[in-house]
Design an enzyme around this catalytic site. Structure first.
Site, PDB file in Angstrom:
ATOM      1  N   HIS A  80       0.738  -1.279  -0.047  1.00 30.55           N
ATOM      2  CA  HIS A  80       0.004  -0.075   0.162  1.00 30.55           C
ATOM      3  C   HIS A  80       0.856   1.110  -0.187  1.00 30.55           C
ATOM      4  CE1 HIS A  80      -3.570  -2.330   0.527  1.00 30.55           C
ATOM      5  NE2 HIS A  80      -3.162  -3.016   1.994  1.00 30.55           N
TER       6      HIS A  80
ATOM      7  N   ASP B 198      -4.269 -12.640   3.872  1.00 26.58           N
ATOM      8  CA  ASP B 198      -5.651 -12.216   4.384  1.00 26.58           C
ATOM      9  C   ASP B 198      -6.528 -12.587   3.621  1.00 26.58           C
ATOM     10  OD1 ASP B 198      -4.551 -10.411   2.686  1.00 26.58           O
ATOM     11  OD2 ASP B 198      -4.487  -8.605   4.061  1.00 26.58           O
TER      12      ASP B 198
HETATM   13  C1  X5A Z   1      -0.756  -5.164   3.965  1.00 22.96           C
HETATM   14  C2  X5A Z   1      -2.452  -5.075   4.665  1.00 22.96           C
HETATM   15  C3  X5A Z   1      -4.270  -3.928   5.323  1.00 22.96           C
HETATM   16  C4  X5A Z   1      -4.818  -2.425   5.924  1.00 22.96           C
HETATM   17  C5  X5A Z   1      -6.072  -2.570   6.213  1.00 22.96           C
HETATM   18  C6  X5A Z   1      -6.448  -1.247   6.785  1.00 22.96           C
HETATM   19  N1  X5A Z   1      -2.907  -4.038   5.009  1.00 22.96           N
HETATM   20  N2  X5A Z   1      -7.833  -1.356   7.196  1.00 22.96           N
HETATM   21  O1  X5A Z   1      -2.921  -6.082   4.564  1.00 22.96           O
HETATM   22 ZN    ZN Z   2      -4.131  -6.930   3.012  1.00 25.16          ZN
END
Ligand code: X5A
Ligand code: ZN
Length: 571
Positions: A135, A265
């Site tokens: 990100h 995730d």
């Molecule tokens: C790397 C990653 C997730 C951020 C989520 C914020 N970031 N709600 O999985």
């Molecule tokens: Zn993520």
């Protein structure tokens, strides 16, 4: 050629120092738990361990602005209050006095991995890092990410190793918008991301995460976004996405290196993703990627917040990188309607840029009588993929998935939402059986041909007992001649070793005139050993398809045949 595992325990130092429900899931235990599980399973010991180094300022500068790097450097001396204030200037980010060091190690780990793979020291590898990277942007931290580890590694591979085509596969459940922004006008980096999107109602809520964002200028078609518009996507959806979107485009692109933004995730149990894919799915995805770039796959950890699911998925990926067979996937392999809609929308958006996605009219590939091959190679694979002893089918006798493993079933729902222990035991039932000691065996009737075999292939000398071979051969006229009978004895022996779990896969040569009869016997023999589902692929000429209807075996056997030689003639 092995598998590298890049890690440094200093990366566990950064942690959240104040209350923030959004950020608390990005915790040091993500790394320690995953590493412990790799050790427990004996996987870490099979890898080449590399200690991560810090990325240099110049290396960070491949992607980030000098001002941003300097700002991060300054955070080392800040107090908790100041860190919290600065963190508040970004979306879903927290800083810790150790963040700068950790983030430099994370980027450095990705660089070391790429260097090891491109130097030929290892075939592939995984960097276990935090903070994650996908990100983060030129001058902004975002979504727990500080430096864009994978983007830095890609730029480095271009600059230092002269690569011209790099594929980035981002299977994290969030859109790696940071990577997209960095490469959106660059045709030498193909960025593929699938992500929970829900028509824009899921974080990071970006219009440019949708399927119609395809890159800009010279980079048109080199950004491939696959938005999931519902939660609950599982193994069938992920495999369909690979088969129908990523792989056609990736083969056409023909990358020299594959980087994986490996976020877990997107696996079952994760509170962010709310998806259903089981850990073994990541072994399959990893195997599919190894078909590209000569197997040069460098994976870098991104997200993954359910410690048990994360650890198991990491193990599955490492196992596949090491070359172990992937365990079978559970559940019905039927994609969701919403997934198919998403897949279709990407194919439509990308079709102008990729020949492999343009609908080809049906070509006349009718039956043909062309001959040419004089021998048919019979390849055998363990019917259940990995089990040394034929284990019970994951499906009920009626062919429906057993209720225990139904992705939407109450057991999984309960486990996914609250009970870590229950999920862990469910996942344990799917655990990989031991890998056969021999990966590939070859049974040849002319032993001198073995001289040309690669050194890691076993040349199988044995044959099945003569009486047994003759008994199997008796109904078949084509197996009467000596050469065919000798070959059959070797096929049966190989099959036996595979079903025993001694050998993973093998290849045997049989005379062309005996190919169909040999297949017949091999199928019956496999079924008589207790195999429950058997896929038979015939490439090239067979004098006739195997006929099993008389014994009622036809429901267990799927036969596919086609003539490769005829198609090749067309080119
Ligand atoms: C790397 C990653 C997730 C951020 C989520 C914020 N970031 N709600 O999985
Ligand atoms: Zn993520």
């Amino acid at each position: 050629m092995g598998t590298a595992l890049v890690y440094h325990e200093d990366m566990t130092a950064a942690r959240l120092l104040w209350d923030d429900p959004e950020c608390e899931i990005e915790c040091p235990e993500r790394l320690t738990t995953a590493l412990e599980r790799l050790q427990q399973r004996g996987l870490e010991q099979r890898c080449l361990r590399l200690a991560a180094r810090e990325a240099s300022e110049a290396e960070l500068g491949l992607v980030h602005s000098p001002e941003y790097v300097a700002l991060l450097q300054g955070t080392q001396a800040l107090g908790t209050g100041e860190l919290q204030t600065l963190s508040g200037q970004y979306d879903a980010v927290y800083f810790h006095p150790s963040t700068f060091h950790c983030a430099r190690l994370a980027a450095g780990a990705a660089l070391q991995l790429v260097d090891a793979v491109l130097a030929g020291a290892v075939r592939n590898g995984l960097a276990l890092v935090r903070p994650p990277g996908h990100h983060s942007q030129r001058a902004a931290a975002n979504g727990f990410c500080v430096f864009n580890n994978v983007a830095i590694a890609a730029k480095h591979a271009q600059r230092q190793h002269g690569l011209h085509r790099i594929l980035i596969v981002d299977w994290d459940v969030h859109h790696g918008q940071g990577i997209q922004y960095i490469f959106e006008d660059d045709p030498s980096v193909l960025y593929f991301s699938w992500h929970r999107y829900e028509h824009g109602r899921f974080w990071p809520y970006l219009r440019e995460s949708d399927a119609d964002a395809v890159g800009q200028g010279p980079g048109l078609g080199f950004t491939v976004n696959l938005p999931w518009n519902q939660v609950g996507m599982g193994n069938a959806d992920y495999v369909a996405a690979f088969l129908h979107v990523l792989l056609p485009v990736a083969f056409e692109f023909n990358p020299e290196l594959v980087l994986v933004s490996a976020g877990f995730d997107s696996a079952i149990g994760d509170p962010e993703g709310q998806m259903q894919a089981t850990p073994e799915c990541f072994a399959h995805l990893t195997q599919l990627l190894q078909m590209l770039a000569g197997g040069r796959v460098c994976a870098v950890l991104e997200g993954g917040y359910h410690l048990e699911s994360l650890s198991q998925s990491v193990c599955m990926m490492v196992q596949a990188l090491l070359g172990d067979p992937a365990p079978p996937l559970s559940g019905p392999m039927v994609p969701h309607a919403s997934a198919l809609e998403s897949i279709e929308s990407v194919r439509v958006a990308q079709a102008p840029h990729w020949m492999s996605l343009q609908q080809q009219g049906q070509r006349g590939l009718g039956r043909d009588g062309a001959s040419g091959s004089h021998a048919v190679a019979v390849t055998l694979n363990h019917p259940l993929g990995v089990a040394p002893v034929l284990s019970p089918s994951p499906r009920s006798p009626e062919g429906r998935p057993s209720p225990l493993l139904l992705p939407g079933g109450p057991e999984f729902k309960a486990a996914a939402t609250q009970d870590v222990a229950a999920l862990s035991s469910l996942l344990d039932q799917l655990r990989l059986n031991p890998t056969p000691p021999v990966r590939t065996a070859v049974a040849l009737t002319a032993p001198d041909a073995a001289l040309a075999l690669p050194s890691d292939v076993l040349c199988e000398e044995g044959s099945a007992p003569q009486e047994e071979t003759q008994a199997w051969a008796r109904p078949h006229e084509a197996l009467a001649q000596d050469r065919a009978l000798t070959a059959l004895g070797k096929v049966l022996y190989l099959l036996d070793r595979i079903l025993d779990g001694q050998v993973s896969s093998g290849i045997a040569v049989t005379p062309a005139s005996a190919a169909a009869a040999t297949l017949d016997v091999a199928i019956r023999c496999g079924l008589s050993h207790g195999a429950q589902r058997l896929l038979c692929l015939a490439v090239g000429q067979l004098d006739r398809p195997p006929d099993l209807t008389d014994d009622g075996y036809d429901s267990q056997v799927m036969c596919m045949s086609g003539s490769a030689s005829r198609r090749l003639e067309g080119f």
